[in-house]
Scaffold this motif. Structure first.
Motif, mmCIF file in Angstrom:
data_model
loop_
_atom_site.group_PDB
_atom_site.id
_atom_site.type_symbol
_atom_site.label_atom_id
_atom_site.label_comp_id
_atom_site.label_asym_id
_atom_site.label_seq_id
_atom_site.Cartn_x
_atom_site.Cartn_y
_atom_site.Cartn_z
ATOM 1 N N GLU A 25 0.836 -1.194 0.000
ATOM 2 C CA GLU A 25 0.000 0.000 0.000
ATOM 3 C C GLU A 25 0.877 1.253 0.000
ATOM 4 O OE1 GLU A 25 -2.816 0.071 3.125
ATOM 5 O OE2 GLU A 25 -3.970 -1.643 2.359
ATOM 6 N N PRO A 26 0.483 2.289 -0.724
ATOM 7 C CA PRO A 26 1.251 3.543 -0.691
ATOM 8 C C PRO A 26 1.178 4.176 0.691
ATOM 9 C CG PRO A 26 -0.838 3.859 -1.825
ATOM 10 C CD PRO A 26 -0.715 2.389 -1.572
ATOM 11 N N ASP A 27 2.218 4.925 1.040
ATOM 12 C CA ASP A 27 2.214 5.606 2.333
ATOM 13 C C ASP A 27 2.516 7.095 2.204
ATOM 14 O OD1 ASP A 27 4.897 5.623 1.748
ATOM 15 O OD2 ASP A 27 5.518 4.381 3.441
ATOM 16 N N LYS A 28 2.565 7.591 0.963
ATOM 17 C CA LYS A 28 2.751 9.027 0.776
ATOM 18 C C LYS A 28 2.160 9.434 -0.565
ATOM 19 C CE LYS A 28 7.350 9.117 -1.367
ATOM 20 N NZ LYS A 28 8.682 9.760 -1.301
ATOM 21 N N ALA A 29 1.982 10.739 -0.742
ATOM 22 C CA ALA A 29 1.393 11.248 -1.979
ATOM 23 C C ALA A 29 1.873 12.670 -2.239
ATOM 24 C CB ALA A 29 -0.131 11.223 -1.902
ATOM 25 N N ILE A 30 2.072 12.975 -3.506
ATOM 26 C CA ILE A 30 2.326 14.351 -3.924
ATOM 27 C C ILE A 30 0.985 14.964 -4.311
ATOM 28 C CG2 ILE A 30 3.459 15.867 -5.580
ATOM 29 C CD1 ILE A 30 5.383 14.581 -3.661
ATOM 30 N N ASP A 34 4.085 17.294 -0.205
ATOM 31 C CA ASP A 34 4.576 15.913 -0.166
ATOM 32 C C ASP A 34 4.024 15.302 1.123
ATOM 33 O OD1 ASP A 34 5.897 13.529 -0.204
ATOM 34 O OD2 ASP A 34 7.908 14.364 -0.351
ATOM 35 N N LEU A 35 2.853 14.703 1.016
ATOM 36 C CA LEU A 35 2.113 14.250 2.196
ATOM 37 C C LEU A 35 2.609 12.881 2.640
ATOM 38 C CD1 LEU A 35 -0.241 15.079 4.064
ATOM 39 C CD2 LEU A 35 -1.766 13.826 2.520
ATOM 40 N N ARG A 36 3.088 12.791 3.880
ATOM 41 C CA ARG A 36 3.627 11.541 4.407
ATOM 42 C C ARG A 36 2.641 10.795 5.297
ATOM 43 N NH1 ARG A 36 9.131 11.218 3.179
ATOM 44 N NH2 ARG A 36 9.482 12.750 1.529
ATOM 45 N N ASP A 37 1.446 11.327 5.467
ATOM 46 C CA ASP A 37 0.405 10.666 6.260
ATOM 47 C C ASP A 37 -0.882 10.680 5.438
ATOM 48 O OD1 ASP A 37 -1.445 9.721 8.038
ATOM 49 O OD2 ASP A 37 -1.024 11.177 9.622
ATOM 50 N N LEU A 38 -1.194 9.546 4.791
ATOM 51 C CA LEU A 38 -2.347 9.505 3.895
ATOM 52 C C LEU A 38 -3.673 9.606 4.637
ATOM 53 C CD1 LEU A 38 -1.327 6.900 1.155
ATOM 54 C CD2 LEU A 38 -1.135 9.386 1.151
ATOM 55 N N ASP A 39 -3.666 9.417 5.946
ATOM 56 C CA ASP A 39 -4.900 9.609 6.709
ATOM 57 C C ASP A 39 -5.368 11.060 6.650
ATOM 58 O OD1 ASP A 39 -4.987 6.951 7.409
ATOM 59 O OD2 ASP A 39 -4.003 7.245 9.347
ATOM 60 N N SER A 86 7.410 5.226 0.529
ATOM 61 C CA SER A 86 8.715 5.649 1.035
ATOM 62 C C SER A 86 9.709 4.492 1.039
ATOM 63 C CB SER A 86 8.565 6.206 2.456
ATOM 64 O OG SER A 86 8.029 5.218 3.323
ATOM 65 N N LYS A 87 9.215 3.263 0.855
ATOM 66 C CA LYS A 87 10.073 2.074 0.841
ATOM 67 C C LYS A 87 10.204 1.508 -0.571
ATOM 68 C CE LYS A 87 8.666 0.814 5.541
ATOM 69 N NZ LYS A 87 8.036 -0.225 6.396
ATOM 70 N N ARG A 88 10.051 2.366 -1.565
ATOM 71 C CA ARG A 88 10.027 1.875 -2.940
ATOM 72 C C ARG A 88 11.279 1.082 -3.307
ATOM 73 N NH1 ARG A 88 10.240 5.717 -8.142
ATOM 74 N NH2 ARG A 88 8.630 6.883 -7.013
ATOM 75 N N ARG A 89 12.460 1.606 -2.968
ATOM 76 C CA ARG A 89 13.693 0.920 -3.356
ATOM 77 C C ARG A 89 13.791 -0.455 -2.697
ATOM 78 N NH1 ARG A 89 15.153 1.068 -7.433
ATOM 79 N NH2 ARG A 89 17.293 0.474 -6.976
ATOM 80 N N GLU A 90 13.434 -0.538 -1.408
ATOM 81 C CA GLU A 90 13.486 -1.828 -0.727
ATOM 82 C C GLU A 90 12.510 -2.821 -1.350
ATOM 83 O OE1 GLU A 90 13.272 1.116 0.631
ATOM 84 O OE2 GLU A 90 14.462 1.281 2.473
ATOM 85 N N LEU A 91 11.314 -2.339 -1.705
ATOM 86 C CA LEU A 91 10.306 -3.217 -2.294
ATOM 87 C C LEU A 91 10.715 -3.668 -3.697
ATOM 88 C CD1 LEU A 91 7.180 -1.241 -1.066
ATOM 89 C CD2 LEU A 91 7.883 -3.511 -0.297
ATOM 90 N N GLU A 125 -3.528 -0.789 -3.893
ATOM 91 C CA GLU A 125 -2.172 -1.286 -3.697
ATOM 92 C C GLU A 125 -1.295 -0.965 -4.895
ATOM 93 O OE1 GLU A 125 -2.378 -5.470 -2.789
ATOM 94 O OE2 GLU A 125 -2.161 -5.028 -0.649
ATOM 95 N N MET A 126 -0.008 -0.779 -4.615
ATOM 96 C CA MET A 126 0.985 -0.599 -5.659
ATOM 97 C C MET A 126 1.602 -1.953 -5.972
ATOM 98 S SD MET A 126 2.890 2.735 -4.058
ATOM 99 C CE MET A 126 3.788 3.109 -5.560
ATOM 100 N N SER A 127 2.056 -2.110 -7.201
ATOM 101 C CA SER A 127 2.694 -3.348 -7.622
ATOM 102 C C SER A 127 4.146 -3.055 -7.989
ATOM 103 C CB SER A 127 1.950 -3.940 -8.827
ATOM 104 O OG SER A 127 2.583 -5.115 -9.277
ATOM 105 N N PHE A 128 5.077 -3.686 -7.269
ATOM 106 C CA PHE A 128 6.505 -3.536 -7.542
ATOM 107 C C PHE A 128 6.984 -4.792 -8.264
ATOM 108 C CE2 PHE A 128 5.479 -0.869 -4.014
ATOM 109 C CZ PHE A 128 6.196 0.292 -4.239
ATOM 110 N N THR A 129 7.629 -4.607 -9.394
ATOM 111 C CA THR A 129 7.996 -5.741 -10.232
ATOM 112 C C THR A 129 9.504 -5.814 -10.445
ATOM 113 O OG1 THR A 129 7.711 -4.428 -12.254
ATOM 114 C CG2 THR A 129 5.798 -5.660 -11.455
ATOM 115 N N GLY A 130 9.974 -7.041 -10.620
ATOM 116 C CA GLY A 130 11.367 -7.284 -10.963
ATOM 117 C C GLY A 130 11.437 -8.290 -12.096
#
Length: 239
Positions: free
Chosen positions: A39-44, A118-123, A148-153, A220-225
């Motif tokens: 799930e995303p945790d931030k938004a522009i 750059d909103l870090r709290d989507l609530d 915020s964890k895009r690279r790790e994901l 949800e976001m989908s991270f692919t490799g």
């Protein structure tokens, strides 16, 4: 001339005798895919303020008032101000063409400015959009959701892709009467697919009618490799 053998398994394209003509080494090249959902945790968020008035001073004053109130709103919502930025003001004179006199006449001015959050709290996203519209913000672009964890994901997705490639290679090696050796080459790529955006760029009236800000939900976001790996094939002594 060596005879090439081609084995197709789903998305897998392999050649157990690849590069044999050059080195005499049997290899197999396979692809692998990996995917991680999160799930995303931030938004522009872009909040636009526009005004058209006969006098420049009136248009500038209206935009300045709404910008000040919108910035105060971000402080009231306890949004870290280092993630809030107001762009430079844009001013354009507007004219009307007189066909009879064959000349243009100044009819007023268009003034605009944007606030980027750059909103870090989507609530807080629903409150931010809804209350900003109430204050006079008249252009709201769809939020650009991210993690915020895009690279790790993305790295997790790549790791899954490598595992998938190895399983594919082992299956082909077994079918070819060989064992899998070490990887010779690996190429990889990664990316992400954002969730569907529930917002379209809209005016204040459209926002009020739909009440979209108050019912906001993120998908949800989908991270692919994706990887392509070339392995050595070792003859199986038991065969």
């Amino acid at each position: 001339m060596y005879k090439m053998a081609l084995l197709m398994i789903g998305i897998l394209a392999v050649s157990p005798f690849a590069n044999a003509a050059e080195s005499g080494v049997r290899t197999v090249t396979v692809s692998g895919q990996g995917e991680i959902q999160a799930e995303p945790d931030k938004a522009i968020v872009l909040l636009g303020i526009e005004s058209r008035r006969p006098k420049l001073e009136e248009a500038r004053a209206e935009v300045a008032r709404v910008v000040d109130e919108a910035l105060k709103l971000t402080r009231d919502l306890k949004i870290d101000q280092k993630y809030v930025r107001a762009t430079r003001i844009n001013v354009q004179p507007e004219y009307n063409w007189d066909n009879t006199a064959r000349e243009r006449h100044l009819i007023g001015y268009y003034v605009s400015r944007q606030i980027e959050v750059d909103l870090r709290d989507l609530d807080k996203l629903g409150q931010l959009l809804e209350r900003a519209v109430d204050l006079g913000v008249n252009q709201v672009s769809e939020p650009q959701l991210d993690s915020s964890k895009r690279r790790e994901l993305e790295r997790e997705a790549l790791a899954k892709a490598v595992q998938d490639a190895r399983l594919n290679a082992e299956a082909v090696a077994k079918a070819a009467g060989a064992r899998l050796g070490a990887p010779r080459t690996i190429s990889a790529s990664s990316g992400f697919v954002p969730p569907p955006m529930p917002y379209q760029k809209r005016t204040m009236a459209a926002m009020a009618e739909s009440d979209a800000a108050g019912t906001y939900q993120s998908g949800e976001m989908s991270f692919t490799g994706n990887v392509q790996v070339e392995y050595d094939l070792i003859p199986d002594a038991m065969q």
